[in-house]
Each structure stands twice: as C-alpha cells, then as structure tokens.
Design a protein around this motif. Structure first.
Motif, PDB file in Angstrom:
ATOM      1  N   ALA A  94       0.838  -1.205   0.000  1.00  7.51           N
ATOM      2  CA  ALA A  94       0.000   0.000   0.000  1.00  7.51           C
ATOM      3  C   ALA A  94       0.870   1.252   0.000  1.00  7.51           C
ATOM      4  CB  ALA A  94      -0.915   0.004   1.220  1.00  7.51           C
ATOM      5  N   LEU A  95       0.360   2.291  -0.623  1.00  9.89           N
ATOM      6  CA  LEU A  95       0.989   3.607  -0.572  1.00  9.89           C
ATOM      7  C   LEU A  95       0.219   4.455   0.432  1.00  9.89           C
ATOM      8  CD1 LEU A  95       1.570   4.366  -4.373  1.00  9.89           C
ATOM      9  CD2 LEU A  95       3.085   3.182  -2.750  1.00  9.89           C
ATOM     10  N   ALA A  96       0.918   4.942   1.457  1.00 14.52           N
ATOM     11  CA  ALA A  96       0.269   5.750   2.492  1.00 14.52           C
ATOM     12  C   ALA A  96       0.565   7.218   2.256  1.00 14.52           C
ATOM     13  CB  ALA A  96       0.772   5.336   3.876  1.00 14.52           C
ATOM     14  N   MET A  97      -0.481   8.002   2.053  1.00 14.18           N
ATOM     15  CA  MET A  97      -0.318   9.446   1.926  1.00 14.18           C
ATOM     16  C   MET A  97      -0.013  10.012   3.320  1.00 14.18           C
ATOM     17  SD  MET A  97      -3.429  10.203  -0.738  1.00 14.18           S
ATOM     18  CE  MET A  97      -3.471  11.930  -0.304  1.00 14.18           C
ATOM     19  N   VAL A  98       1.224  10.463   3.500  1.00 12.91           N
ATOM     20  CA  VAL A  98       1.689  10.913   4.810  1.00 12.91           C
ATOM     21  C   VAL A  98       1.859  12.424   4.802  1.00 12.91           C
ATOM     22  CG1 VAL A  98       3.520  10.734   6.523  1.00 12.91           C
ATOM     23  CG2 VAL A  98       2.870   8.723   5.196  1.00 12.91           C
ATOM     24  N   SER A 134      -0.853   9.899  -6.173  1.00 12.04           N
ATOM     25  CA  SER A 134      -0.606   8.609  -5.516  1.00 12.04           C
ATOM     26  C   SER A 134      -1.117   7.453  -6.368  1.00 12.04           C
ATOM     27  CB  SER A 134      -1.270   8.586  -4.138  1.00 12.04           C
ATOM     28  OG  SER A 134      -0.742   9.599  -3.294  1.00 12.04           O
ATOM     29  N   GLY A 135      -2.296   7.642  -6.952  1.00 11.12           N
ATOM     30  CA  GLY A 135      -2.859   6.606  -7.818  1.00 11.12           C
ATOM     31  C   GLY A 135      -1.970   6.315  -9.005  1.00 11.12           C
ATOM     32  N   GLU A 136      -1.373   7.356  -9.556  1.00 13.50           N
ATOM     33  CA  GLU A 136      -0.481   7.169 -10.709  1.00 13.50           C
ATOM     34  C   GLU A 136       0.825   6.491 -10.321  1.00 13.50           C
ATOM     35  OE1 GLU A 136      -0.261  11.177 -12.075  1.00 13.50           O
ATOM     36  OE2 GLU A 136      -2.176  11.093 -13.148  1.00 13.50           O
ATOM     37  N   LEU A 137       1.132   6.496  -9.013  1.00  9.48           N
ATOM     38  CA  LEU A 137       2.353   5.840  -8.532  1.00  9.48           C
ATOM     39  C   LEU A 137       2.134   4.363  -8.187  1.00  9.48           C
ATOM     40  CD1 LEU A 137       3.746   8.637  -6.184  1.00  9.48           C
ATOM     41  CD2 LEU A 137       4.734   7.902  -8.359  1.00  9.48           C
ATOM     42  N   LEU A 138       0.886   3.916  -8.180  1.00 13.49           N
ATOM     43  CA  LEU A 138       0.599   2.520  -7.830  1.00 13.49           C
ATOM     44  C   LEU A 138       1.366   1.554  -8.728  1.00 13.49           C
ATOM     45  CD1 LEU A 138      -3.251   2.688  -7.163  1.00 13.49           C
ATOM     46  CD2 LEU A 138      -1.473   2.217  -5.464  1.00 13.49           C
ATOM     47  N   GLU A 139       1.363   1.835 -10.004  1.00 12.04           N
ATOM     48  CA  GLU A 139       2.047   0.941 -10.946  1.00 12.04           C
ATOM     49  C   GLU A 139       3.555   0.973 -10.731  1.00 12.04           C
ATOM     50  OE1 GLU A 139       2.433   0.106 -15.781  1.00 12.04           O
ATOM     51  OE2 GLU A 139       1.079   1.671 -15.021  1.00 12.04           O
ATOM     52  N   LYS A 140       4.104   2.169 -10.511  1.00 14.98           N
ATOM     53  CA  LYS A 140       5.558   2.304 -10.315  1.00 14.98           C
ATOM     54  C   LYS A 140       6.041   1.459  -9.138  1.00 14.98           C
ATOM     55  CE  LYS A 140       9.148   5.651  -9.049  1.00 14.98           C
ATOM     56  NZ  LYS A 140       9.489   7.069  -8.774  1.00 14.98           N
ATOM     57  N   PHE A 141       5.284   1.468  -8.057  1.00 17.18           N
ATOM     58  CA  PHE A 141       5.701   0.745  -6.853  1.00 17.18           C
ATOM     59  C   PHE A 141       5.050  -0.640  -6.741  1.00 17.18           C
ATOM     60  CE2 PHE A 141       6.507   5.191  -5.692  1.00 17.18           C
ATOM     61  CZ  PHE A 141       7.803   5.096  -5.209  1.00 17.18           C
ATOM     62  N   ASN A 142       4.311  -1.016  -7.780  1.00 17.52           N
ATOM     63  CA  ASN A 142       3.626  -2.312  -7.791  1.00 17.52           C
ATOM     64  C   ASN A 142       2.756  -2.462  -6.539  1.00 17.52           C
ATOM     65  OD1 ASN A 142       2.953  -4.830  -8.875  1.00 17.52           O
ATOM     66  ND2 ASN A 142       4.591  -5.872  -7.734  1.00 17.52           N
ATOM     67  N   ALA A 143       2.038  -1.382  -6.206  1.00 23.00           N
ATOM     68  CA  ALA A 143       1.213  -1.347  -5.000  1.00 23.00           C
ATOM     69  C   ALA A 143      -0.247  -1.622  -5.352  1.00 23.00           C
ATOM     70  CB  ALA A 143       1.345  -0.003  -4.305  1.00 23.00           C
ATOM     71  N   ASN A 176     -11.771   3.593  -6.369  1.00 23.65           N
ATOM     72  CA  ASN A 176     -11.840   2.207  -5.881  1.00 23.65           C
ATOM     73  C   ASN A 176     -10.527   1.717  -5.276  1.00 23.65           C
ATOM     74  OD1 ASN A 176     -10.509   2.177  -8.348  1.00 23.65           O
ATOM     75  ND2 ASN A 176     -11.275   0.152  -8.909  1.00 23.65           N
ATOM     76  N   LYS A 177      -9.532   2.596  -5.209  1.00 28.12           N
ATOM     77  CA  LYS A 177      -8.223   2.219  -4.664  1.00 28.12           C
ATOM     78  C   LYS A 177      -7.901   2.970  -3.368  1.00 28.12           C
ATOM     79  CE  LYS A 177      -7.025  -0.656  -7.949  1.00 28.12           C
ATOM     80  NZ  LYS A 177      -6.832  -2.098  -7.658  1.00 28.12           N
ATOM     81  N   ILE A 178      -8.866   3.681  -2.810  1.00 24.93           N
ATOM     82  CA  ILE A 178      -8.611   4.517  -1.646  1.00 24.93           C
ATOM     83  C   ILE A 178      -9.235   3.911  -0.391  1.00 24.93           C
ATOM     84  CG2 ILE A 178      -9.040   6.787  -0.605  1.00 24.93           C
ATOM     85  CD1 ILE A 178      -9.036   7.853  -3.564  1.00 24.93           C
ATOM     86  N   LEU A 179      -8.408   3.763   0.644  1.00 21.41           N
ATOM     87  CA  LEU A 179      -8.857   3.228   1.922  1.00 21.41           C
ATOM     88  C   LEU A 179      -8.549   4.234   3.033  1.00 21.41           C
ATOM     89  CD1 LEU A 179      -9.930   0.770   3.612  1.00 21.41           C
ATOM     90  CD2 LEU A 179      -7.517   0.100   3.868  1.00 21.41           C
ATOM     91  N   ARG A 180      -9.545   4.484   3.890  1.00 21.99           N
ATOM     92  CA  ARG A 180      -9.384   5.383   5.031  1.00 21.99           C
ATOM     93  C   ARG A 180      -9.485   4.544   6.309  1.00 21.99           C
ATOM     94  NH1 ARG A 180     -13.118   8.803   1.203  1.00 21.99           N
ATOM     95  NH2 ARG A 180     -11.736  10.518   0.630  1.00 21.99           N
ATOM     96  N   PRO A 181      -8.366   3.975   6.749  1.00 23.15           N
ATOM     97  CA  PRO A 181      -8.409   2.980   7.832  1.00 23.15           C
ATOM     98  C   PRO A 181      -8.964   3.481   9.161  1.00 23.15           C
ATOM     99  CG  PRO A 181      -6.298   2.925   6.689  1.00 23.15           C
ATOM    100  CD  PRO A 181      -7.006   4.150   6.214  1.00 23.15           C
ATOM    101  N   LEU A 182      -8.762   4.755   9.487  1.00 20.48           N
ATOM    102  CA  LEU A 182      -9.173   5.244  10.803  1.00 20.48           C
ATOM    103  C   LEU A 182     -10.684   5.362  10.949  1.00 20.48           C
ATOM    104  CD1 LEU A 182      -6.503   8.015  11.556  1.00 20.48           C
ATOM    105  CD2 LEU A 182      -6.447   5.570  12.106  1.00 20.48           C
ATOM    106  N   CYS A 183     -11.375   5.540   9.839  1.00 19.71           N
ATOM    107  CA  CYS A 183     -12.839   5.688   9.924  1.00 19.71           C
ATOM    108  C   CYS A 183     -13.557   4.712   9.000  1.00 19.71           C
ATOM    109  CB  CYS A 183     -13.246   7.124   9.609  1.00 19.71           C
ATOM    110  SG  CYS A 183     -12.844   7.672   7.927  1.00 19.71           S
ATOM    111  N   ALA A 184     -12.878   3.656   8.552  1.00 24.65           N
ATOM    112  CA  ALA A 184     -13.406   2.744   7.531  1.00 24.65           C
ATOM    113  C   ALA A 184     -14.751   2.123   7.913  1.00 24.65           C
ATOM    114  CB  ALA A 184     -12.386   1.639   7.250  1.00 24.65           C
TER     115      ALA A 184
END
Length: 333
Positions: free
Chosen positions: A4-8, A92-101, A133-141
C-alpha cells in the motif's frame, strides 16, 4: 505480498493509518507531497517512528496553479482542501504501478473537519482523484462503505477503526499505545490555513501574471515573516518585527532588494522589493524611521542601498504615522 501507498502529511492521523495497515502484515510505503506551502520535514520524522520508507513528491508549480483557482473553492482562508486532497490522491494513484502497490491509504477521519471531511466531501475527493476504488481510510473505515480492498480480502475490515468527529482522544490513545511520542498539533502544517499568510498570498498573486513560471519561491517564503506594505504596483516593503525575524528574511533576499537602516538609531531590518521610484524610497525610509528607536523624532536620517553592498545613499525623513501606515499595510499589523 500486498503493498500500500500511504499518503503521509506529517500529522498524527496519516501515520496512525499507515501503522494500522502495516500491522496487518502489509508492506507500506509513505508518499509525502511538497509544495510552496508545506514541506516534507515532519513526514520524515513521523515515518521514522513506524519504520516505513518515504517518497517525497514536489508538485509545487501544479499545486500553485490549483491554489489560484480551485474547482471546489477555498476553505476559511486560502486552503483548497478538497482539490488539494484530490490532487494528492491522483498523484498517488499514478504511482501505484511504479511501486507495484495495490491501494492507497489516507489518514482522513469522517467529520473531523466539517467542510473538507464530511461524508459528501470525502466522496467528492475520491471521485475527483480518478482512483476512487483504490482509496482506503483505515481510521474511519467502519463508518464508510466497504471498499474493494476489504471485499477482496487484501485488508481485514474487522481490524480497521470507526473513529469519527473532532475529538483527538482516540488518536492520542493509539499514539501512546504504539509508542508514537512526537507529533505536531493538528492545526499546523499548511500555511494556506493561516489567516494572515492567506491574505498576503492572495494580495501578492493579484500582482502576478497567471503563470507559475513567473513566481519567485523566495518571495513566497518571505510572506511568512515581518510586516508587509504595498506601496505602488509591484513595489513592496517588508519590515522585520524582531532580530530573529530579520535573520530569517536575509535568507531569502539578494542584491535586487534595497535595504534601509536608521543611521543614528537601532531598529528593524527594512527592505524594498522591486525597482522603487524616488517616492517609494522616501516612503520606505519613513517606514524604517517608524520602526526604529527614532520613531518619536521630528526627522530621522536613513541610509539605504542594494542589500549586501555598501550603502551609498541617504535621506532625512519624518517617521510615518500610524494612520498613514495603515493605507499601505497588507494583512495584520
């Protein structure tokens, strides 16, 4: 292995979200965005505390272009939070492929910010990003609809959280439990949320051509310091409030600036931006006199010249009074 890529952002929420997913055995890579209005320094410190790598993306020029005219408007000051979050998610979405995430994590919490994190705003951001469809918000999911990642078993929904609202107590309790001891206040980070800074930025942009190539990064940094006065057109005076502020201002000026000081009195660093006329020089000198120990004198001698070079010019002026000063000041006094 799921990745996963985490937006920090550098704040507590985003690092808690990353930690929550990392603890499910998922590889997490931090993604931090750098612009004229926020840096990566806090994100570097936060990611070290949970031991994840960090990639820094500088999108300053594109971000500035969006800040000028955001599709969904500004917040209370000059902060285009909805468009900003959507832009970050798109990158971030465009980086998914680069990092194979497999997906993207954010630290957003439902209703934590009434304008930018209500349910409608969160959905708007997802849709605008192009990677809904690729975005997850873990703290309030658990307060939101189940995502593709949960349905497909990449993430265990039962281990996600249902934090909601403006209270920081749940996040602070998690930080203590996980040994995250250093984190910034939730109000910090983005300069666009600061009222006085936003006023100065908006005023500065009104004198700039609508091209990011014409923006001077040092001039943007200078908006953070001192008192600012608009004299005429593109000419501005900046007066330091303190000695420390004067030191910071010197980091961002060069010999294109004209510097002033009162010959016989101590006082603030004062600089003039742009090529001032004789009238501009006189007003800048009067401001210099006003912010010197000679402010109550009838007349004050002021020397001036190119910053970094020997001053060769001087003028004797009457210190500007507060009423006239108000006609030039930008933002708070």
């Amino acid at each position: 292995m799921t990745k996963a890529l985490a937006m920090v952002s550098g704040g507590l929420d985003s690092i808690l979200a990353a930690k929550l997913i990392k603890d499910q055995g998922i590889e997490v890579i931090g993604i931090c965005f750098k612009s004229y209005f926020f840096s990566e320094e806090s994100a570097k410190r936060m990611t070290k505390q949970i031991d994840i790598p960090l990639e820094v993306i500088d999108f300053s020029k594109e971000h500035m272009k969006m800040v000028r005219d955001p599709k969904h408007g500004w917040g209370k000051n000059m902060n285009p939070c909805i468009d900003c979050h959507a832009m970050m998610m798109k990158y971030s979405g465009e980086l998914l492929e680069k990092f194979n995430a497999d997906f993207i994590i954010t630290g957003e919490v439902l209703n934590q910010r009434p304008m930018s994190q209500n349910r409608q705003a969160l959905n708007t951001v997802k849709k605008a990003s192009g990677f809904a469809n690729k975005i997850l918000r873990p703290l309030c999911a658990k307060n939101l609809d189940e995502t593709e990642m949960e349905t497909n078993g990449l993430v265990d929904r039962e281990k996600l959280l249902d934090i909601m609202g403006r209270s920081r107590k749940p996040q602070m309790a998690l930080a203590e439990e996980w040994g995250i001891t250093e984190y910034p206040s939730p109000a910090g980070g983005c300069r666009l949320t600061e009222p006085n800074y936003a006023i100065r930025l908006k005023e500065m942009l009104s004198f700039k051509e609508n091209s990011e190539e014409n923006l001077d990064e040092n001039e943007i940094e200078l908006l953070r310091f001192g008192r600012h006065f608009r004299l005429d057109g593109k000419v501005k005076v900046i007066a330091a409030r303190t000695g420390d502020e004067g030191i910071k201002i010197k980091e961002y000026i060069n010999n294109k600036y004209i510097a002033f000081y009162a010959s016989n009195f101590t006082g603030a660093l004062v600089v003039l931006t742009g090529e001032g006329t004789d009238k501009d020089i006189e007003i800048a000198a009067r401001i210099t006199a006003r912010y010197s120990k000679g402010r109550n004198e009838e007349m004050v001698e002021v020397k001036y010249g190119q910053y970094g070079k020997k001053f060769t010019s001087e003028v004797t002026v009457k210190p500007i009074n507060d009423e006239e000063l108000q006609t030039f000041i930008i933002g708070a006094k």
